[in-house]
Motif scaffolding. Structure first.
Motif, PDB file in Angstrom:
ATOM      1  N   LYS A  13      43.194  32.312  41.957  1.00 60.12           N
ATOM      2  CA  LYS A  13      42.681  32.409  43.068  1.00 60.12           C
ATOM      3  C   LYS A  13      41.218  31.573  42.869  1.00 60.12           C
ATOM      4  O   LYS A  13      40.547  31.847  42.020  1.00 60.12           O
ATOM      5  CB  LYS A  13      42.400  33.806  43.660  1.00 60.12           C
TER       6      LYS A  13
ATOM      7  N   GLN B  80      37.436  31.227  43.429  1.00 60.58           N
ATOM      8  CA  GLN B  80      36.322  32.370  43.370  1.00 60.58           C
ATOM      9  C   GLN B  80      35.688  32.757  44.475  1.00 60.58           C
ATOM     10  O   GLN B  80      35.415  33.978  44.962  1.00 60.58           O
ATOM     11  CB  GLN B  80      35.224  31.996  42.285  1.00 60.58           C
ATOM     12  N   GLU B  81      35.493  31.543  45.536  1.00 61.76           N
ATOM     13  CA  GLU B  81      34.641  31.991  46.710  1.00 61.76           C
ATOM     14  C   GLU B  81      35.488  32.271  47.856  1.00 61.76           C
ATOM     15  O   GLU B  81      35.029  32.613  48.934  1.00 61.76           O
ATOM     16  CB  GLU B  81      33.831  30.607  46.997  1.00 61.76           C
TER      17      GLU B  81
ATOM     18  N   GLU C   9      39.039  33.683  47.928  1.00 66.72           N
ATOM     19  CA  GLU C   9      39.663  34.918  47.899  1.00 66.72           C
ATOM     20  C   GLU C   9      39.221  36.036  46.974  1.00 66.72           C
ATOM     21  O   GLU C   9      38.393  35.492  46.098  1.00 66.72           O
ATOM     22  CB  GLU C   9      41.124  34.546  47.306  1.00 66.72           C
ATOM     23  N   GLN C  10      39.637  37.245  47.122  1.00 64.53           N
ATOM     24  CA  GLN C  10      39.133  38.254  46.239  1.00 64.53           C
ATOM     25  C   GLN C  10      40.331  38.122  44.859  1.00 64.53           C
ATOM     26  O   GLN C  10      41.304  38.080  44.694  1.00 64.53           O
ATOM     27  CB  GLN C  10      39.608  39.555  46.809  1.00 64.53           C
ATOM     28  N   ARG C  11      39.585  38.109  43.755  1.00 67.55           N
ATOM     29  CA  ARG C  11      39.941  37.669  42.532  1.00 67.55           C
ATOM     30  C   ARG C  11      40.294  39.257  41.643  1.00 67.55           C
ATOM     31  O   ARG C  11      40.979  39.071  40.828  1.00 67.55           O
ATOM     32  CB  ARG C  11      39.496  36.963  41.646  1.00 67.55           C
TER      33      ARG C  11
ATOM     34  N   ASP D  82      42.022  42.662  42.391  1.00 67.12           N
ATOM     35  CA  ASP D  82      42.560  43.785  43.479  1.00 67.12           C
ATOM     36  C   ASP D  82      42.884  45.157  42.692  1.00 67.12           C
ATOM     37  O   ASP D  82      42.964  45.209  41.329  1.00 67.12           O
ATOM     38  CB  ASP D  82      43.811  43.139  43.805  1.00 67.12           C
TER      39      ASP D  82
ATOM     40  N   TYR E  74      31.524  44.381  39.358  1.00 64.79           N
ATOM     41  CA  TYR E  74      32.192  45.032  40.281  1.00 64.79           C
ATOM     42  C   TYR E  74      32.859  46.633  40.045  1.00 64.79           C
ATOM     43  O   TYR E  74      32.687  47.415  40.672  1.00 64.79           O
ATOM     44  CB  TYR E  74      32.941  44.187  41.168  1.00 64.79           C
TER      45      TYR E  74
ATOM     46  N   GLU F 231      31.601  50.594  41.284  1.00 62.24           N
ATOM     47  CA  GLU F 231      32.487  51.109  42.399  1.00 62.24           C
ATOM     48  C   GLU F 231      33.249  52.084  42.190  1.00 62.24           C
ATOM     49  O   GLU F 231      34.293  52.271  41.167  1.00 62.24           O
ATOM     50  CB  GLU F 231      33.512  49.751  42.744  1.00 62.24           C
TER      51      GLU F 231
END
Length: 446
Positions: free
Chosen positions: A222, A224-225, A227-229, A231, A403, A407
């Motif tokens: 995906k 990088q900017e 879509e969320q890579r 999950d 991240y 989290e």
């Protein structure tokens, strides 16, 4: 005591003798021995699989066990027995989930064992003459050992059925079973001590027993900017208790000489109802049975695939923190890695978290400033590349996964659990793989 029959599933012992102690312990606590059924297996042939044994178990329930087709029951399983009961449960899920009420795992090989790939002859030499039984799969066939190998395709697929599928298998209601697991903290003694890896009870890993697993998808296909890579697929099963580590026992003494406090905790788990809170049971039982201080271990099972979900067998992962001018590798992540022999896209990592987390306060975020992952993959051919992309469409072998440090829902590091990670890359043929031929122009001579 107890309204449900209890089925004791050992695994592959030639007799059910290893459960005789538990049978007597349950009897002294008020259980009717006529409702306790010991089930054991002999798998000396290489053609028998764990799924075969699970279906054989289903037949034995009604014939030798004497249970009616829809009769409810509880199960206490040891070692490989956990894979048998889960394979049985997922085959015809809805009907079987309604029957099974409580699953008690005593040192279960939920995600395999570091001994399974070493071979029966080597293990036999280690345990010969030892008073302890040794692993229950010493007499298992090749296909059973394949399923027990760390990072096996069997345990990966099984987890996607009962832990990460659309159905809830272990919920906090009456129509699914509760799951409680216990594991000793001691290694084997004598010569067999040589096979005991750190963070194990001699046969199974502390972090590989529980079913409270999570899955993380790192998708480098995906942008990088855009879509969320990263999950996260958390298990929807809220009827699973975290593993309780039992001080002073190993993989076999948890069967042959269990502490009275452990037997009491198992009996309490067998009586667990939806009105109770599983976390309260967990805290109380841990205070009674677990050591005050112990090394923190976590297991990761990584599978690398391309955008078509085909396996990537040749890849290397580095996990590190990055400063202004250099990077610092997290050595613990690469210290204990096993590649599954049947599919090299599957790797199992065992990580000591003592330098990453605060053992005195696991709720406190790690002190790591950031977390990066570098992936190097090879197709073995100059015609095929594995690529990740950044927002410029260029090769990006490095991914910022900081991240996952803080989290709370998706936190990467959490001790005594197994985390599944699916890594996805683009498989790209180079231009020489396919091209149109140039049409020959016939030159006319003048």
């Amino acid at each position: 005591m107890g309204s449900n029959p209890i089925v004791l599933i050992h695994g592959y012992s030639a007799s059910g003798e290893s459960f005789k102690v538990w049978e007597k312990k349950l009897e002294t606590r008020g259980y009717d021995v006529s409702t306790i059924h010991v089930c054991s297996y002999v798998t000396l042939t290489n053609e028998v699989t764990i799924k075969d044994i699970a279906e054989g178990f289903d037949r034995a329930l009604s014939i030798e066990g004497g249970l009616d087709p829809d009769q409810e029951f509880d199960a206490i399983v040891h070692s490989t027995g956990m894979l048998v009961i889960r394979a049985w449960l997922t085959a015809y899920s809805q009907k079987r989930r309604n029957r099974l009420k409580h699953v008690i795992g005593l040192a279960p090989a939920t995600f395999g064992s570091p001994l399974a790939h070493k071979g029966r002859s080597w293990l036999g030499a280690m345990f010969k003459g030892n008073k302890e039984f040794g692993p229950d799969f010493l007499e298992a066939g090749d296909l059973v050992l394949d399923g027990l190998e760390l990072g096996s395709k069997f345990t990966w697929d099984l987890a996607h059925k009962d832990l990460f599928g659309s159905e809830i298998f272990y919920g906090n209601k009456n129509d699914t079973p509760y799951v409680f697991t216990f594991c000793g903290t001691n290694p084997y003694s004598g010569l067999a001590k040589l096979v005991s890896d750190p963070g194990t009870d001699g046969t199974v890993r502390w972090a590989g027993c529980g079913l409270n697993s999570r899955k993380i998808l790192l998708d480098l296909t995906k942008q990088q900017e855009e879509e969320q890579r990263i999950d996260f697929d958390g298990s929807k099963n809220d009827g699973i208790a975290s593993t309780v580590l039992v001080e002073g026992l190993n993989h076999q003494t948890i069967m042959s000489n269990p502490r009275d406090e452990l037997v009491d905790a198992v009996c309490e788990a067998l009586q667990f109802t939806p009105e109770q809170k599983i976390q309260d049971w967990q805290i109380k039982t841990t205070e009674k049975l677990s050591p005050k201080t112990i090394d923190l271990w976590q297991q990761f099972v990584v599978r690398a695939v391309d955008e078509r979900d085909d396996p990537i067998p040749d890849y290397h992962i580095q996990v590190f923190t990055q400063g202004n001018d250099n990077f610092q590798a997290i050595d613990n992540f690469a210290a204990n890695v096993h590649t599954y022999s049947g599919d090299k896209s599957l790797r199992c990592f065992y990580v000591n978290l003592n330098r990453i987390l605060n053992p005195q306060n696991l709720q406190q975020p790690t002190n790591l400033p950031n977390l990066m992952m570098r992936v190097i993959a090879s197709s073995g051919s100059q015609l095929i590349d594995y690529l990740g992309v950044n927002n410029k469409g260029e090769w990006d072998a490095q991914m910022d996964i900081s991240y996952l440090l803080r989290e709370s829902k998706v936190r990467l590091f959490w001790p005594f659990t197994t985390t599944l990670i699916e890594l996805k890359l683009n498989r790209e043929p180079r231009k020489d793989v396919a091209k149109f031929l140039q049409r020959l122009q016939q030159l006319s001579s003048n």
